[in-house]
Design a protein around this motif. Structure first.
Motif, PDB file in Angstrom:
ATOM      1  N   ALA A   1       0.833  -1.207   0.000  1.00  0.00           N
ATOM      2  CA  ALA A   1       0.000   0.000   0.000  1.00  0.00           C
ATOM      3  C   ALA A   1       0.867   1.256   0.000  1.00  0.00           C
ATOM      4  N   CYS A   2       1.950   1.250   0.779  1.00  0.00           N
ATOM      5  CA  CYS A   2       2.868   2.398   0.799  1.00  0.00           C
ATOM      6  C   CYS A   2       3.498   2.613  -0.564  1.00  0.00           C
ATOM      7  N   GLU A   3       3.970   1.544  -1.168  1.00  0.00           N
ATOM      8  CA  GLU A   3       4.629   1.654  -2.476  1.00  0.00           C
ATOM      9  C   GLU A   3       3.679   2.118  -3.565  1.00  0.00           C
ATOM     10  N   SER A   4       2.404   1.765  -3.439  1.00  0.00           N
ATOM     11  CA  SER A   4       1.454   2.132  -4.484  1.00  0.00           C
ATOM     12  C   SER A   4       0.795   3.483  -4.231  1.00  0.00           C
ATOM     13  N   GLY A   5       1.121   4.120  -3.115  1.00  0.00           N
ATOM     14  CA  GLY A   5       0.565   5.436  -2.824  1.00  0.00           C
ATOM     15  C   GLY A   5      -0.880   5.404  -2.363  1.00  0.00           C
ATOM     16  N   HIS A   6      -1.325   4.291  -1.826  1.00  0.00           N
ATOM     17  CA  HIS A   6      -2.710   4.142  -1.373  1.00  0.00           C
ATOM     18  C   HIS A   6      -2.824   4.668   0.060  1.00  0.00           C
ATOM     19  N   VAL A   7      -2.932   5.994   0.193  1.00  0.00           N
ATOM     20  CA  VAL A   7      -2.900   6.666   1.490  1.00  0.00           C
ATOM     21  C   VAL A   7      -4.023   6.184   2.404  1.00  0.00           C
ATOM     22  N   GLU A   8      -5.221   6.076   1.881  1.00  0.00           N
ATOM     23  CA  GLU A   8      -6.359   5.624   2.690  1.00  0.00           C
ATOM     24  C   GLU A   8      -6.117   4.196   3.187  1.00  0.00           C
ATOM     25  N   GLY A   9      -5.579   3.374   2.322  1.00  0.00           N
ATOM     26  CA  GLY A   9      -5.287   1.999   2.701  1.00  0.00           C
ATOM     27  C   GLY A   9      -4.210   1.913   3.759  1.00  0.00           C
ATOM     28  N   VAL A  10      -3.176   2.742   3.638  1.00  0.00           N
ATOM     29  CA  VAL A  10      -2.103   2.772   4.638  1.00  0.00           C
ATOM     30  C   VAL A  10      -2.692   3.163   5.993  1.00  0.00           C
ATOM     31  N   ALA A  11      -3.502   4.212   6.005  1.00  0.00           N
ATOM     32  CA  ALA A  11      -4.125   4.666   7.253  1.00  0.00           C
ATOM     33  C   ALA A  11      -4.986   3.568   7.862  1.00  0.00           C
ATOM     34  N   TRP A  12      -5.774   2.899   7.034  1.00  0.00           N
ATOM     35  CA  TRP A  12      -6.649   1.842   7.526  1.00  0.00           C
ATOM     36  C   TRP A  12      -5.832   0.680   8.095  1.00  0.00           C
ATOM     37  N   LEU A  13      -4.807   0.268   7.377  1.00  0.00           N
ATOM     38  CA  LEU A  13      -3.970  -0.833   7.858  1.00  0.00           C
ATOM     39  C   LEU A  13      -3.311  -0.486   9.193  1.00  0.00           C
ATOM     40  N   LEU A  14      -2.836   0.740   9.338  1.00  0.00           N
ATOM     41  CA  LEU A  14      -2.234   1.158  10.602  1.00  0.00           C
ATOM     42  C   LEU A  14      -3.262   1.167  11.727  1.00  0.00           C
TER      43      LEU A  14
END
Length: 64
Positions: free
Chosen positions: A25-38
């Motif tokens: 998610a970080c590598e693909s720039g999926h900010v919403e996904g990064v936030a959700w995963l965290l």
């Protein structure tokens, strides 16, 4: 429920380098996904087989 688009990102996780969903998610720039995963407790300190964390991998692709 996964944020929109994160399912596709998670489907890219490859066991060959030890990627986590957070790394991809970080590598693909999926900010919403990064936030959700965290928020779900994804480990920021997890390392792939080359010793890189999600943050290191995000920095590496941002410099391209």
């Amino acid at each position: 429920m996964l944020p929109q688009g994160l399912t596709a990102v998670c489907g890219c996780v490859s066991g060959d380098v030890g990627s986590t969903a957070l790394m991809v998610a970080c590598e693909s720039g999926h900010v919403e996904g990064v936030a959700w995963l965290l928020q779900q407790g994804a480990r920021m300190d997890a390392r792939d087989r080359q010793g890189r964390t999600a943050i290191v991998r995000a920095i590496r692709v941002s410099g391209r």
